[in-house]
Design an enzyme around this catalytic site. Structure first.
Site: not given
Ligand code: IPM
Ligand code: MG
Length: 359
Positions: A139, A190, A223, A247, A251
């Protein structure tokens, strides 16, 4: 105690959930005798619309003089993926504050098990703490786009870069959390493919051996971990990993909790004087499809307030009380429309109920 809080509500549902977080903070202040002085500033798409910049100078000044930062969400289809993007505001803010560790607790409430597609018997007892590296990796590495040779068309690069120092500080933080919990740490990488992951594994092994001999560390490939996380979520406790993997995995972990709207986060760093820099935000995005309708549950934002009380201000009792009250309200059946179609609570009514019940 008196503290100055920067409030960056951002885009989509950001303003409505952040409003509830600020109201909760003032209720906490009144109950426990603290003064939280809030100062608002623009970030993300809202800041682009007003100034052309997702992280305007005025906002940088507000966060720089704040003791802690509360954030809503950034982004939305309106701003697209062009050269100036709302997300740059958030990434820039993390870099500016130096919040290198993103702490994302994932707690599964039995009362919400029906919201998850994962079977309730596998979810029972799930209580995870992700520590995602937040200011390094792909990132933040050099990006480029150039014309390739021999009919390749355009070639794009995102460099994934990690130093020993970056790995060491985030692993130390995760290991301290592990020490205070189950005494177990899972490091996800990984290492069978990536050089950054081989360094990650080496450094993690060394830090754990030299500084945390009392904490058991296990290394798992990303993975495989993404599968095991759903198959047997109770097998893990504190999980540390690099930025991109974290990230994605957080999620995925939100699916265990039932909704991404339920999860808070604390992005932590250290000032030169050793004090904690904290940026607190729900892990959900701006959810433009339900923005402005009072449908969004403010749980992630409210629990982020608890993380702020704990990590920035050491107000453990107040943090525990906020968490117990939010969970109590959920256990009692209060639901917003984003959680269940017959959810009768608006964002504001949910926030009010939490404040009323906070003792
Ligand atoms: C998170 C979000 C952010 C990230 C985006 C909005 C830049 O997805 O905080 O997880 O990728 O870190
Ligand atoms: Mg995110």
């Amino acid at each position: 105690m008196k503290a100055r809080i920067a409030v960056l509500s951002g885009d989509g549902i950001g303003p409505e959930v952040t409003y509830e977080a600020v109201q909760l903070l003032s209720r906490v202040g009144a109950l426990y005798g603290h003064e939280f002085v809030c100062e608002e500033a623009l970030i993300g798409g809202a800041a682009i619309d007003a100034t052309g910049d997702p992280l305007p100078r005025a906002t940088q000044a507000v966060v720089s003089r704040a003791d802690a930062v509360v954030l809503g969400a950034v982004g939305g289809p309106k701003w697209g993926t062009g050269t100036v993007r709302p997300e740059q505001g958030l990434l820039g803010l993390r870099a500016l504050l130096g919040t290198f560790a993103n702490v994302r607790p994932v707690t599964v409430l039995p009362a919400l098990a029906e919201l998850s597609p994962v079977r309730a018997d596998r979810l029972a007892g799930t209580d995870l703490l992700f520590v995602r590296e937040l200011t390094g990796g792909a990132y933040f590495g050099a990006k480029s786009r150039e014309q390739g040779h021999n009919g390749q068309g355009i070639v794009a690069t995102d460099a994934m870069v990690y130093s020993e120092a970056e790995i060491t500080r985030v692993v130390r933080m995760a290991a301290r959390f592990a020490r205070g919990r189950s005494g177990r740490l899972t490091s996800v990488d990984k290492a069978n493919v990536l050089e950054t992951s081989r360094l990650w594994r080496e450094v993690t092994t060394r830090v754990m051996r030299d500084e945390f001999p009392d904490v058991a560390v296990e290394h798992v490939l990303v993975d495989s971990f993404s599968m095991l996380l759903i198959q047997r979520p109770t097998a893990y406790d504190v999980v540390v990993t690099e930025n991109l993997f974290g990230d994605i995995l957080t999620d995925e972990a939100a699916v265990l909790a039932g909704s991404i709207g339920l999860l808070p986060s604390a992005s932590l760093g250290e000032r030169a004087d050793g004090s904690v820099v904290g940026l607190y935000e729900p892990i959900h995005g701006s959810a433009p499809d339900i923005a402005g309708q009072g449908k969004a549950n403010p749980v992630g934002a409210l629990l982020s307030v608890a993380l702020m009380l704990r990590h920035s201000f050491g107000l453990e009792k107040a943090a525990d009380a906020v968490e117990a009250t939010v969970y109590g309200v959920l256990n009692a059946g209060a639901r917003t429309a984003d959680l269940t179609t017959n959810g009768a609570f608006t964002t504001a009514a949910f926030g009010q109920l939490v404040r009323d019940r906070l003792a």
